[in-house]
Design an enzyme around this catalytic site. Structure first.
Site, PDB file in Angstrom:
ATOM      1  N   GLN A 165      -1.605   5.328  33.016  1.00 23.86           N
ATOM      2  CA  GLN A 165      -0.365   4.414  31.785  1.00 23.86           C
ATOM      3  C   GLN A 165      -1.215   3.931  30.463  1.00 23.86           C
ATOM      4  O   GLN A 165      -1.469   3.394  29.825  1.00 23.86           O
ATOM      5  CB  GLN A 165      -0.924   2.993  32.654  1.00 23.86           C
ATOM      6  CG  GLN A 165       0.953   3.170  33.228  1.00 23.86           C
ATOM      7  CD  GLN A 165       1.829   2.870  33.030  1.00 23.86           C
ATOM      8  OE1 GLN A 165       2.240   2.599  31.443  1.00 23.86           O
ATOM      9  NE2 GLN A 165       2.947   2.924  33.820  1.00 23.86           N
ATOM     10  N   THR A 215       2.566  11.713  39.459  1.00 22.39           N
ATOM     11  CA  THR A 215       2.087  11.413  41.652  1.00 22.39           C
ATOM     12  C   THR A 215       1.466  13.074  42.246  1.00 22.39           C
ATOM     13  O   THR A 215       1.218  13.017  43.217  1.00 22.39           O
ATOM     14  CB  THR A 215       3.636  11.583  42.331  1.00 22.39           C
ATOM     15  OG1 THR A 215       4.262  10.393  42.108  1.00 22.39           O
ATOM     16  CG2 THR A 215       3.507  11.276  43.756  1.00 22.39           C
ATOM     17  N   HIS A 236       6.540  11.625  31.254  1.00 25.78           N
ATOM     18  CA  HIS A 236       7.312  10.694  30.742  1.00 25.78           C
ATOM     19  C   HIS A 236       6.563   9.183  30.513  1.00 25.78           C
ATOM     20  O   HIS A 236       7.830   8.536  29.924  1.00 25.78           O
ATOM     21  CB  HIS A 236       8.497  10.283  32.179  1.00 25.78           C
ATOM     22  CG  HIS A 236       7.855   9.936  32.838  1.00 25.78           C
ATOM     23  ND1 HIS A 236       8.741   9.190  33.188  1.00 25.78           N
ATOM     24  CD2 HIS A 236       7.865  10.460  33.808  1.00 25.78           C
ATOM     25  CE1 HIS A 236       7.770   8.544  34.495  1.00 25.78           C
ATOM     26  NE2 HIS A 236       6.958   9.488  35.017  1.00 25.78           N
ATOM     27  N   THR A 284       6.876  29.553  39.360  1.00 25.39           N
ATOM     28  CA  THR A 284       7.074  29.494  37.735  1.00 25.39           C
ATOM     29  C   THR A 284       7.208  28.523  37.096  1.00 25.39           C
ATOM     30  O   THR A 284       7.144  27.003  37.840  1.00 25.39           O
ATOM     31  CB  THR A 284       8.707  29.914  37.883  1.00 25.39           C
ATOM     32  OG1 THR A 284       8.902  31.302  38.483  1.00 25.39           O
ATOM     33  CG2 THR A 284       8.664  30.562  36.710  1.00 25.39           C
ATOM     34  N   CYS A 320       4.971  -9.600  47.089  1.00 21.81           N
ATOM     35  CA  CYS A 320       5.091  -9.688  48.367  1.00 21.81           C
ATOM     36  C   CYS A 320       4.647 -10.686  49.373  1.00 21.81           C
ATOM     37  O   CYS A 320       3.612 -11.253  48.993  1.00 21.81           O
ATOM     38  CB  CYS A 320       5.135  -8.254  48.220  1.00 21.81           C
ATOM     39  SG  CYS A 320       3.751  -7.288  48.714  1.00 21.81           S
TER      40      CYS A 320
HETATM   41  N1  PLP Z   1      -0.031   6.099  38.355  1.00 19.18           N
HETATM   42  C1  PLP Z   1       0.894   5.458  37.205  1.00 19.18           C
HETATM   43  C2  PLP Z   1      -0.322   4.051  37.223  1.00 19.18           C
HETATM   44  C3  PLP Z   1       2.150   5.424  37.821  1.00 19.18           C
HETATM   45  O1  PLP Z   1       2.428   4.006  36.695  1.00 19.18           O
HETATM   46  C4  PLP Z   1       3.155   6.112  38.087  1.00 19.18           C
HETATM   47  C5  PLP Z   1       4.718   6.109  36.956  1.00 19.18           C
HETATM   48  O2  PLP Z   1       5.102   4.993  37.862  1.00 19.18           O
HETATM   49  C6  PLP Z   1       2.301   7.579  38.030  1.00 19.18           C
HETATM   50  C7  PLP Z   1       1.176   7.442  38.926  1.00 19.18           C
HETATM   51  C8  PLP Z   1       3.383   8.657  38.793  1.00 19.18           C
HETATM   52  O3  PLP Z   1       4.024   9.223  38.065  1.00 19.18           O
HETATM   53  P1  PLP Z   1       5.184  10.729  37.809  1.00 19.18           P
HETATM   54  O4  PLP Z   1       6.581   8.937  37.479  1.00 19.18           O
HETATM   55  O5  PLP Z   1       4.689  11.388  36.665  1.00 19.18           O
HETATM   56  O6  PLP Z   1       5.117  11.223  39.113  1.00 19.18           O
END
Ligand code: PLP
Length: 380
Positions: free
Chosen positions: A178, A71, A200, A236, A327
């Site tokens: 992804q 993000t 993650h 940091t 939705c």
């Molecule tokens: N972009 C995509 C395509 C994602 O699948 C995700 C996580 O679900 C993110 C961005 C956001 O990553 P983060 O959880 O490391 O902020």
């Protein structure tokens, strides 16, 4: 039995990754900015991790900036391009992750940019001809398009997008969250200005990722503060996270082909078994291996009375997956991706997403449970 099939949301930490992180947690507590020996040792670890990441991506370490995850990296790429290069037109799609979509919508509502959406078809493929038209008819643009869709798995031909961006002098930001660690990325060849990683999603720790910035673009500092990340991101460093990210990526690259084969086999098997169990089932997004992320299978169930209960019932059976339905227009409830591809809002969808830790026995169990749930729901 507890089965985890939500690996597109997050993946279990690999034990080998944990091992290197614990080693650092226990023994390397210096601040990497300190000039004494404790600090210098930790600085070396951070820079070694950067080099590992850069080597795997076939780029220079100076182009890799560690962040708190996908993000932050997406936000930084987009906001920097707009603030630092004065770009006022952005081309994106309606199926981007909220880290991109909501960032762009906010900038549009502040009057900072004009947004153009490239069309997507019923399987989530972008319209490349229309993308070219948009590039042609607008001044220098930012193009923000993801590599693989996190909900339906459809892959975008990012080499082709990169070529188009180069031809029309556009800046290309690609959300590769992804696909990092699942497909090789050669950043010496890909014509992207920004790509993104979140540890993650590849058996690394949460809260760490990186932003690759092509050296042809010079962005201003992302977070003001200390001189960390070569003055670009004060604060940091998340040392354990960074070390874990590098280890996770290294492991992902070492076994990429065998994991891809193993996971694709599971996915194809699940598709076949689900179709056998419930012939009315469809799949959202592309499913052909060359067009679809092998870790994601989005299953579209037939209309049923208790659609809302599907995920709940899977959960009760020990199966973790995610999903929903499209939705309805103007609402925030449901999936904006399924809505954008025109999925039927009355049909519930479940995203099953796999990792190297899943087995055929687990898939058999899930298919059996899905069948049982479906029969009991439809016979109500
Ligand atoms: N972009 C995509 C395509 C994602 O699948 C995700 C996580 O679900 C993110 C961005 C956001 O990553 P983060 O959880 O490391 O902020």
């Amino acid at each position: 039995m507890k089965i985890y099939l939500d690996n597109a949301a997050t993946t279990p930490l690999d034990k080998e990754v944990l091992k290197v992180m614990v080693e650092v947690m226990e023994n390397q507590y210096g601040n990497p900015s300190s000039i004494h020996a404790h600090g210098r040792e930790v600085r070396t670890l951070v820079e070694k991790a950067r080099k590992t990441v850069a080597n795997l991506m076939n780029t220079a370490p100076a182009n890799i900036f560690f962040t708190s995850g996908g993000t932050e990296a997406d936000n930084t790429a987009i906001k920097s391009t707009i603030q630092d290069f004065g770009i006022t037109h952005v081309i994106t799609s309606k199926i981007e992750h909220h880290a991109v979509g909501h960032t762009l919508e906010a900038l549009e509502s502040q009057g900072k940019i004009k947004l153009s959406y490239v069309e997507t078809d019923a399987k989530g493929n972008i319209n490349y001809a229309q993308l070219e038209e948009l590039l042609k008819s607008n001044e220098r643009s930012l193009v923000s398009l993801m590599h693989a869709n996190n909900e339906i798995g459809t892959l975008t031909d990012i080499e082709r997008v990169g070529e188009l961006c180069e031809a029309y002098q556009a800046i290309f930001h690609c959300d590769t969250v992804q696909t990092m660690g699942h497909y090789p990325h050669d950043l010496s060849k890909l014509k992207a200005h920004f790509v993104v990683c979140s540890a993650h999603k590849l058996h690394g720790p949460k809260g760490v990722g990186f932003l690759y910035v092509n050296p042809s673009v010079k962005i201003k500092p992302m977070i003001l503060g200390g001189a960390q990340e070569r003055n670009m991101r004060g604060g940091t460093e998340n040392v354990y996270g960074i070390v874990g990210l590098a280890k996770a990526l290294e492991m992902a690259y070492a076994d990429m082909e065998s994991h891809q084969n193993q996971i694709q086999t599971l996915k194809s098997y699940m598709m076949k078994e689900l179709k056998k169990a419930i012939p009315e089932i469809d799949f959202n997004g592309e499913t052909a291996p060359e067009k679809s992320l092998y870790t994601v299978l989005n299953v579209c169930f037939p209309k049923m009375e208790m659609a809302d209960m599907l995920l709940f019932n899977l959960d009760i059976s020990g199966i973790s997956a995610s999903g929903g339905s499209a939705c309805s227009s103007g609402s925030n409830i449901g999936s904006h991706v399924l809505f954008a591809i025109g999925a039927d809002p009355d049909r519930p969808s479940v995203r099953f997403s796999f990792s190297k830790f899943n087995t055929k026995e687990e898939i058999d169990y899930v298919v059996q449970k899905v069948k049982e749930i479906f029969i009991s729901e439809t016979s109500l």
